[in-house]
Design a protein around this motif. Structure first.
Motif, PDB file in Angstrom:
ATOM      1  N   VAL A 111       0.840  -1.197   0.000  1.00 10.17           N
ATOM      2  CA  VAL A 111       0.000   0.000   0.000  1.00 10.17           C
ATOM      3  C   VAL A 111       0.876   1.248   0.000  1.00 10.17           C
ATOM      4  N   PHE A 112       1.901   1.261   0.852  1.00  9.04           N
ATOM      5  CA  PHE A 112       2.814   2.405   0.895  1.00  9.04           C
ATOM      6  C   PHE A 112       3.631   2.498  -0.394  1.00  9.04           C
ATOM      7  N   THR A 113       3.969   1.349  -0.967  1.00  7.64           N
ATOM      8  CA  THR A 113       4.677   1.351  -2.247  1.00  7.64           C
ATOM      9  C   THR A 113       3.844   2.017  -3.326  1.00  7.64           C
ATOM     10  N   ALA A 114       2.577   1.658  -3.403  1.00  3.41           N
ATOM     11  CA  ALA A 114       1.687   2.230  -4.417  1.00  3.41           C
ATOM     12  C   ALA A 114       1.567   3.743  -4.259  1.00  3.41           C
ATOM     13  N   LEU A 115       1.455   4.209  -3.026  1.00  2.06           N
ATOM     14  CA  LEU A 115       1.375   5.651  -2.783  1.00  2.06           C
ATOM     15  C   LEU A 115       2.677   6.341  -3.182  1.00  2.06           C
ATOM     16  N   GLY A 116       3.811   5.742  -2.824  1.00  6.78           N
ATOM     17  CA  GLY A 116       5.097   6.344  -3.164  1.00  6.78           C
ATOM     18  C   GLY A 116       5.347   6.382  -4.667  1.00  6.78           C
ATOM     19  N   LEU A 117       5.019   5.290  -5.354  1.00  9.63           N
ATOM     20  CA  LEU A 117       5.184   5.266  -6.804  1.00  9.63           C
ATOM     21  C   LEU A 117       4.285   6.301  -7.474  1.00  9.63           C
ATOM     22  N   LEU A 126      -2.004   6.035  -9.473  1.00 10.36           N
ATOM     23  CA  LEU A 126      -3.049   5.141  -8.975  1.00 10.36           C
ATOM     24  C   LEU A 126      -4.323   5.312  -9.788  1.00 10.36           C
ATOM     25  N   GLY A 127      -4.898   4.191 -10.216  1.00 10.30           N
ATOM     26  CA  GLY A 127      -6.216   4.233 -10.820  1.00 10.30           C
ATOM     27  C   GLY A 127      -7.286   4.256  -9.751  1.00 10.30           C
ATOM     28  N   LEU A 128      -8.523   4.301 -10.172  1.00 13.66           N
ATOM     29  CA  LEU A 128      -9.631   4.368  -9.220  1.00 13.66           C
ATOM     30  C   LEU A 128      -9.656   3.128  -8.329  1.00 13.66           C
ATOM     31  N   MET A 129      -9.442   1.955  -8.922  1.00 11.87           N
ATOM     32  CA  MET A 129      -9.471   0.719  -8.149  1.00 11.87           C
ATOM     33  C   MET A 129      -8.329   0.683  -7.136  1.00 11.87           C
ATOM     34  N   GLN A 130      -7.118   1.124  -7.548  1.00 14.56           N
ATOM     35  CA  GLN A 130      -5.981   1.103  -6.649  1.00 14.56           C
ATOM     36  C   GLN A 130      -6.159   2.115  -5.510  1.00 14.56           C
ATOM     37  N   ALA A 131      -6.710   3.281  -5.828  1.00 21.16           N
ATOM     38  CA  ALA A 131      -6.970   4.274  -4.782  1.00 21.16           C
ATOM     39  C   ALA A 131      -7.984   3.736  -3.772  1.00 21.16           C
ATOM     40  N   GLY A 132      -8.987   3.031  -4.279  1.00 25.88           N
ATOM     41  CA  GLY A 132      -9.949   2.403  -3.379  1.00 25.88           C
ATOM     42  C   GLY A 132      -9.298   1.356  -2.498  1.00 25.88           C
ATOM     43  N   GLY A 133      -8.332   0.625  -3.051  1.00 20.70           N
ATOM     44  CA  GLY A 133      -7.605  -0.363  -2.265  1.00 20.70           C
ATOM     45  C   GLY A 133      -6.800   0.276  -1.148  1.00 20.70           C
ATOM     46  N   VAL A 134      -6.177   1.430  -1.439  1.00 20.23           N
ATOM     47  CA  VAL A 134      -5.427   2.154  -0.411  1.00 20.23           C
ATOM     48  C   VAL A 134      -6.354   2.565   0.725  1.00 20.23           C
ATOM     49  N   LEU A 135      -7.511   3.130   0.381  1.00 17.68           N
ATOM     50  CA  LEU A 135      -8.462   3.554   1.408  1.00 17.68           C
ATOM     51  C   LEU A 135      -8.976   2.362   2.219  1.00 17.68           C
ATOM     52  N   LEU A 136      -9.230   1.254   1.541  1.00 13.02           N
ATOM     53  CA  LEU A 136      -9.712   0.060   2.232  1.00 13.02           C
ATOM     54  C   LEU A 136      -8.666  -0.460   3.211  1.00 13.02           C
ATOM     55  N   ALA A 137      -7.400  -0.454   2.787  1.00 17.13           N
ATOM     56  CA  ALA A 137      -6.331  -0.933   3.665  1.00 17.13           C
ATOM     57  C   ALA A 137      -6.188  -0.045   4.897  1.00 17.13           C
ATOM     58  N   PHE A 138      -6.270   1.276   4.702  1.00 15.33           N
ATOM     59  CA  PHE A 138      -6.153   2.173   5.852  1.00 15.33           C
ATOM     60  C   PHE A 138      -7.375   2.068   6.765  1.00 15.33           C
ATOM     61  N   LEU A 139      -8.524   1.785   6.182  1.00 19.69           N
ATOM     62  CA  LEU A 139      -9.695   1.519   7.015  1.00 19.69           C
ATOM     63  C   LEU A 139      -9.461   0.267   7.851  1.00 19.69           C
ATOM     64  N   GLY A 140      -8.852  -0.742   7.246  1.00 20.03           N
ATOM     65  CA  GLY A 140      -8.532  -1.961   7.980  1.00 20.03           C
ATOM     66  C   GLY A 140      -7.577  -1.695   9.130  1.00 20.03           C
ATOM     67  N   LEU A 141      -6.582  -0.825   8.915  1.00 19.38           N
ATOM     68  CA  LEU A 141      -5.667  -0.472   9.993  1.00 19.38           C
ATOM     69  C   LEU A 141      -6.414   0.197  11.143  1.00 19.38           C
ATOM     70  N   ALA A 142      -7.338   1.093  10.787  1.00 18.02           N
ATOM     71  CA  ALA A 142      -8.115   1.776  11.828  1.00 18.02           C
ATOM     72  C   ALA A 142      -8.927   0.772  12.644  1.00 18.02           C
ATOM     73  N   GLY A 291      -7.773  -7.190   1.642  1.00 20.28           N
ATOM     74  CA  GLY A 291      -8.593  -6.800   0.498  1.00 20.28           C
ATOM     75  C   GLY A 291      -8.034  -5.572  -0.194  1.00 20.28           C
ATOM     76  N   GLY A 292      -7.607  -4.587   0.597  1.00 23.42           N
ATOM     77  CA  GLY A 292      -7.017  -3.386   0.014  1.00 23.42           C
ATOM     78  C   GLY A 292      -5.737  -3.676  -0.731  1.00 23.42           C
ATOM     79  N   ILE A 293      -4.891  -4.537  -0.159  1.00 31.08           N
ATOM     80  CA  ILE A 293      -3.626  -4.881  -0.808  1.00 31.08           C
ATOM     81  C   ILE A 293      -3.870  -5.579  -2.141  1.00 31.08           C
ATOM     82  N   ILE A 294      -4.854  -6.454  -2.182  1.00 27.87           N
ATOM     83  CA  ILE A 294      -5.175  -7.152  -3.433  1.00 27.87           C
ATOM     84  C   ILE A 294      -5.627  -6.160  -4.492  1.00 27.87           C
ATOM     85  N   LEU A 295      -6.484  -5.208  -4.114  1.00 24.50           N
ATOM     86  CA  LEU A 295      -6.949  -4.197  -5.072  1.00 24.50           C
ATOM     87  C   LEU A 295      -5.784  -3.347  -5.577  1.00 24.50           C
ATOM     88  N   VAL A 296      -4.907  -2.938  -4.671  1.00 26.58           N
ATOM     89  CA  VAL A 296      -3.757  -2.132  -5.072  1.00 26.58           C
ATOM     90  C   VAL A 296      -2.888  -2.886  -6.064  1.00 26.58           C
TER      91      VAL A 296
END
Length: 314
Positions: A111-117, A126-142, A291-296
Motif C-alpha cells: 500500500v505504501f509502495t503504491a502511494l510512493g510510486l 493510482l487508478g480508481l481501483m488502486q486508490a480504493g484499495g489504499v483507502l480500504l487498507a487504511f480503514l482496515g488499519l483503523a 482486500g485493500g492490498i489485493i486491489l492495489v
C-alpha cells in the motif's frame, strides 16, 4: 537480444511459491520464539551479516563484479538504511506485540509502495481501483487499532505500540521499493541491491544491539542457533535466490499474487506454534487490509517486481 519469455505458472511453480510463502510467514514467529535467548535486534543483525557473506560468495562464484563505484553507492546506502530501519521496527515491535500482528502490519508495504510510486515515479499513477484499495487498507488499519484504543488497559497499549512499529516497518519496506524503482538501483543486479541492504542492516542493527546491551544477555541455545540459521541461510539467502530464479522463468504478476499467502501463513504459525490469540477487531481489520492490498496490486502485480528482498521482507 530479445527479452526472455516468461511462462504462466505450472504446478511446480505454485508448489515452490507455497513453500516460499511458508518460509517467509514463519520468520516473525522464529524471531519471537528465540527472543528470550537472542534479542530480535541481534537476530536480524547477525542474520543479515550471515546472508551478506553468502550473497557475496555467490557473486564471486558467478564472477559478478562486486563494485561500489557504478553510481549506485548513495541510493544503495539509503536503501540499506531503510532496510535496517524496517527490521529495527520489526525487532522492537516484537518486544510488544505478537508475531501474528507483526506479519500483517509488515505486509501493508504494498500500500505504501503504491502511494510512493504514485508520487515519485512517472507512469505509476493510482487508478480508481488502486486508490480504493489504499483507502480500504487504511480503514482496515483503523479497525485493527480500534480494539486496543477502546479497552485502554496497559496490556492493550503495549500491543498498540508494537502494532504501530509494525506499520512503520511496512512503511520503510514500501519506501525501499520506491527508492529502488526511482534510482539507479533499478538497473543494478538484484544481488548487488540486496548486498547493500544486508551490509548496512548488519552494521546498524549490531551497533544498536551493542548500545542496548543485547550482547550481555545473549545465550546461544539450540533454539537461538536454529532461528539464526533459519533466518540467515533459509530466509535471507535461499528464499531470495529461489524467488529470483522464479522471476526469470515465470510471469512476475502471477507470482506476486501468491506472495500474499505469506502473512496468512504467518498468522497461522503464530496461533499454532506460539499459542497466540486473534481478537475479533484484529481479524476484521486484517481482512480489510488484505482486500485493500489485493486491489492495489491488481495493477502493480502485472509489472516485474523491483529487485530486493521480499521477506524479508524482508
Amino acid at each position: 537480444m530479445p527479452p526472455a519469455i516468461r511462462q504462466p505458472l505450472d504446478g511446480f511453480a505454485v508448489g515452490v511459491m507455497l513453500g516460499l510463502c511458508m518460509i517467509w510467514g514463519l520468520q516473525q514467529v522464529a524471531i519471537k520464539a528465540a527472543a528470550p535467548d537472542l534479542s530480535p535486534v541481534l537476530q536480524i543483525g547477525l542474520r543479515s551479516l550471515m546472508a551478506a557473506g553468502l550473497v557475496a560468495g555467490v557473486m564471486v562464484w558467478r564472477r559478478q563484479k562486486v563494485t561500489f563505484s557504478d553510481g549506485t553507492l548513495i541510493p544503495g546506502l539509503l536503501a540499506g538504511l531503510l532496510f535496517a530501519a524496517e527490521f529495527l521496527f520489526v525487532a522492537w515491535g516484537l518486544d510488544h506485540t505478537t508475531a501474528s500482528h507483526m506479519v500483517v502490519f509488515l505486509y501493508t508495504a504494498p500500500v505504501f509502495t503504491a502511494l510512493g510510486l504514485h508520487v515519485f515515479v512517472p507512469g505509476e499513477r493510482l487508478g480508481l481501483m488502486q486508490a480504493g484499495g489504499v483507502l480500504l487498507a487504511f480503514l482496515g488499519l483503523a479497525v485493527t487499532f480500534s480494539g486496543g484504543f477502546a479497552k485502554g488497559s496497559g496490556i492493550e497499549k503495549n500491543i498498540l505500540l508494537g502494532d504501530a512499529l509494525g506499520v512503520l516497518a511496512g512503511l520503510c519496506w514500501g519506501a525501499t521499493t520506491v527508492l529502488i524503482r526511482a534510482t539507479s538501483l533499478s538497473e543494478a543486479r538484484p544481488t548487488m541491491t540486496l548486498l547493500y541492504q544486508l551490509l548496512v542492516a548488519a552494521v546498524v542493527l549490531c551497533f544498536v544491539g551493542l548500545v542496548q546491551g543485547d550482547f550481555l544477555t545473549l545465550r546461544m541455545t539450540g533454539l537461538a542457533w536454529a532461528s539464526l540459521l533459519y533466518q540467515g541461510v533459509v530466509v535471507s539467502f535461499g528464499a531470495f535466490l529461489t524467488w529470483f530464479w522464479l522471476l526469470r522463468r515465470y510471469l512476475a504478476g502471477r507470482l506476486a499474487v501468491l506472495t500474499f499467502l505469506s502473512p496468512l501463513f504467518g498468522v497461522a504459525f503464530g496461533v499454532v506454534l506460539l499459542g497466540e490469540t486473534l481478537e475479533k477487531e484484529f481479524m476484521a481489520g486484517a481482512v480489510l487490509v488484505f482486500g485493500g492490498i489485493i486491489l492495489v496490486n491488481m495493477k502493480v502485480a502485472a509489472q516485474k517486481l523491483p529487485p530486493g528482498p521480499k521477506v524479508n521482507r524482508e
